[in-house]
Design an enzyme around this catalytic site. Structure first.
Site, PDB file in Angstrom:
ATOM      1  N   LYS A   1     -11.187   3.241  17.366  1.00 42.83           N
ATOM      2  CA  LYS A   1     -11.424   2.727  16.020  1.00 42.83           C
ATOM      3  C   LYS A   1     -10.779   1.357  15.835  1.00 42.83           C
ATOM      4  O   LYS A   1     -11.369   0.461  15.217  1.00 42.83           O
ATOM      5  CB  LYS A   1     -10.896   3.715  14.981  1.00 42.83           C
ATOM      6  CG  LYS A   1     -11.204   3.306  13.537  1.00 42.83           C
ATOM      7  CD  LYS A   1     -10.670   4.312  12.532  1.00 42.83           C
ATOM      8  CE  LYS A   1     -10.921   3.830  11.118  1.00 42.83           C
ATOM      9  NZ  LYS A   1     -10.353   4.732  10.095  1.00 42.83           N
TER      10      LYS A   1
ATOM     11  N   THR B   1       0.835  -1.196   0.000  1.00 44.63           N
ATOM     12  CA  THR B   1       0.000   0.000   0.000  1.00 44.63           C
ATOM     13  C   THR B   1       0.869   1.245   0.000  1.00 44.63           C
ATOM     14  O   THR B   1       2.016   1.221   0.449  1.00 44.63           O
ATOM     15  CB  THR B   1      -0.925   0.033   1.231  1.00 44.63           C
ATOM     16  OG1 THR B   1      -1.819   1.144   1.115  1.00 44.63           O
ATOM     17  CG2 THR B   1      -0.126   0.202   2.512  1.00 44.63           C
TER      18      THR B   1
ATOM     19  N   GLY C   1     -10.498   9.242   4.541  1.00 44.60           N
ATOM     20  CA  GLY C   1     -11.478   8.684   3.614  1.00 44.60           C
ATOM     21  C   GLY C   1     -12.909   9.015   3.997  1.00 44.60           C
ATOM     22  O   GLY C   1     -13.240  10.164   4.298  1.00 44.60           O
ATOM     23  N   TYR C   2     -13.748   7.994   4.025  1.00 44.58           N
ATOM     24  CA  TYR C   2     -15.167   8.173   4.325  1.00 44.58           C
ATOM     25  C   TYR C   2     -15.464   8.203   5.827  1.00 44.58           C
ATOM     26  O   TYR C   2     -16.629   8.241   6.220  1.00 44.58           O
ATOM     27  CB  TYR C   2     -15.986   7.037   3.685  1.00 44.58           C
ATOM     28  CG  TYR C   2     -15.934   6.997   2.176  1.00 44.58           C
ATOM     29  CD1 TYR C   2     -16.727   7.847   1.403  1.00 44.58           C
ATOM     30  CD2 TYR C   2     -15.094   6.108   1.514  1.00 44.58           C
ATOM     31  CE1 TYR C   2     -16.687   7.809   0.023  1.00 44.58           C
ATOM     32  CE2 TYR C   2     -15.041   6.053   0.127  1.00 44.58           C
ATOM     33  CZ  TYR C   2     -15.840   6.907  -0.614  1.00 44.58           C
ATOM     34  OH  TYR C   2     -15.797   6.873  -1.979  1.00 44.58           O
ATOM     35  N   ASP C   3     -14.430   8.189   6.649  1.00 43.07           N
ATOM     36  CA  ASP C   3     -14.628   8.124   8.103  1.00 43.07           C
ATOM     37  C   ASP C   3     -15.590   9.182   8.653  1.00 43.07           C
ATOM     38  O   ASP C   3     -16.404   8.875   9.533  1.00 43.07           O
ATOM     39  CB  ASP C   3     -13.289   8.220   8.832  1.00 43.07           C
ATOM     40  CG  ASP C   3     -12.472   6.935   8.728  1.00 43.07           C
ATOM     41  OD1 ASP C   3     -12.955   5.976   8.093  1.00 43.07           O
ATOM     42  OD2 ASP C   3     -11.358   6.895   9.279  1.00 43.07           O
TER      43      ASP C   3
ATOM     44  N   ASN D   1      -1.001   3.960   1.079  1.00 40.15           N
ATOM     45  CA  ASN D   1      -1.924   4.685   1.952  1.00 40.15           C
ATOM     46  C   ASN D   1      -1.381   4.683   3.378  1.00 40.15           C
ATOM     47  O   ASN D   1      -1.382   3.654   4.052  1.00 40.15           O
ATOM     48  CB  ASN D   1      -3.306   4.023   1.896  1.00 40.15           C
ATOM     49  CG  ASN D   1      -4.362   4.786   2.673  1.00 40.15           C
ATOM     50  OD1 ASN D   1      -4.113   5.298   3.749  1.00 40.15           O
ATOM     51  ND2 ASN D   1      -5.560   4.844   2.115  1.00 40.15           N
TER      52      ASN D   1
ATOM     53  N   ASP E   1      -7.750  -4.590   0.824  1.00 39.16           N
ATOM     54  CA  ASP E   1      -8.626  -3.897  -0.118  1.00 39.16           C
ATOM     55  C   ASP E   1      -9.935  -3.666   0.618  1.00 39.16           C
ATOM     56  O   ASP E   1     -10.535  -4.612   1.143  1.00 39.16           O
ATOM     57  CB  ASP E   1      -8.865  -4.691  -1.399  1.00 39.16           C
ATOM     58  CG  ASP E   1      -9.443  -3.796  -2.479  1.00 39.16           C
ATOM     59  OD1 ASP E   1      -8.723  -2.877  -2.936  1.00 39.16           O
ATOM     60  OD2 ASP E   1     -10.607  -3.984  -2.878  1.00 39.16           O
TER      61      ASP E   1
ATOM     62  N   HIS F   1     -13.797  -2.255  10.579  1.00 37.18           N
ATOM     63  CA  HIS F   1     -13.789  -3.372   9.643  1.00 37.18           C
ATOM     64  C   HIS F   1     -12.370  -3.868   9.389  1.00 37.18           C
ATOM     65  O   HIS F   1     -12.117  -5.072   9.341  1.00 37.18           O
ATOM     66  CB  HIS F   1     -14.442  -2.957   8.333  1.00 37.18           C
ATOM     67  CG  HIS F   1     -13.836  -1.733   7.709  1.00 37.18           C
ATOM     68  ND1 HIS F   1     -13.821  -0.500   8.325  1.00 37.18           N
ATOM     69  CD2 HIS F   1     -13.202  -1.546   6.520  1.00 37.18           C
ATOM     70  CE1 HIS F   1     -13.223   0.388   7.547  1.00 37.18           C
ATOM     71  NE2 HIS F   1     -12.835  -0.219   6.457  1.00 37.18           N
TER      72      HIS F   1
END
Length: 204
Positions: free
Chosen positions: A181, A10, A159-161, A12, A75, A186
């Site tokens: 978290k 990654t 991100g979408y957090d 990221n 992913d 996930h």
């Protein structure tokens, strides 16, 4: 194995930090960039598992033959029920190949603007893939249910957090600190499964 090395496929930093938080004490966790790998990974799979395996398979030939190296990839994505599971595997590039986190969040809010909160159900999915030194490939999945907020809430994460309201806490991921978290996300669920797999395989 005496010296456990995990190379993460990654670029990221957010993902790498979450992995290091869970694996760092007993394992030497490094990103592919930290070991000098600059690979063009084409994520053209149809599932999260496909793409996770593509990542580890792509960088494996670029790593020196080392009996102590495990390759790991993640992913993950956001699957919104009202969007028929989208953006799903396209989450990172939802608003385009060069999209920023803000671009993606804005597009999601626009797509959901007429959908009331009770119907904004979604799940975050993470698939972890491992390739072990002996060639064994292994995958697992972690999921967390929630809803899409009406606006961004919170300043943590990435991100979408800020848009994902986790069901059990009623808070967005971005309202949680790192430890909170790591206990419920996930990716944390999937990584803990991977951690158990590694410990079982090597009897540690």
């Amino acid at each position: 194995m005496d010296n456990f090395k995990i190379i993460v496929a990654t670029g990221n930093k957010g993902k790498a930090n979450e992995i290091n938080d869970l694996f760092g004490e007993k394992f030497n966790v490094m990103t592919m960039k930290e070991v000098g790998i600059d690979a063009d990974i084409i994520e053209d799979g149809k599932t999260f598992e496909d793409n996770a395996l593509i990542k580890v398979r792509t960088i494996r030939p670029l790593i020196p033959d080392d009996a102590h190296t495990i390759i790991l990839s993640d992913d993950s994505g956001l699957c919104v029920d009202a969007l028929k599971g989208g953006p799903g595997i396209f989450s990172a590039r939802y608003a385009g190949e060069e999209a920023t986190f803000e671009d993606n969040n804005n597009k999601l809010l626009k797509a959901m603007k007429d959908i009331p909160l009770p119907q904004r159900t979604a799940q975050f999915v993470s698939c972890i893939a491992l390739i072990f030194p002996d060639g064994e490939e292994w995958t697992c999945r972690g999921t967390v249910r929630g809803r899409i907020a009406l606006k961004e809430i919170g300043n943590n994460g990435f991100g979408y957090d800020p848009l994902f309201i986790e069901d059990k806490t009623g808070l967005t991921y971005a309202q949680l600190n790192i430890n909170e978290k790591d206990n419920i996300s996930h990716r944390a669920i999937a990584l803990k499964k991977a951690y158990r797999k590694i410990k079982t395989k090597y009897n540690i």
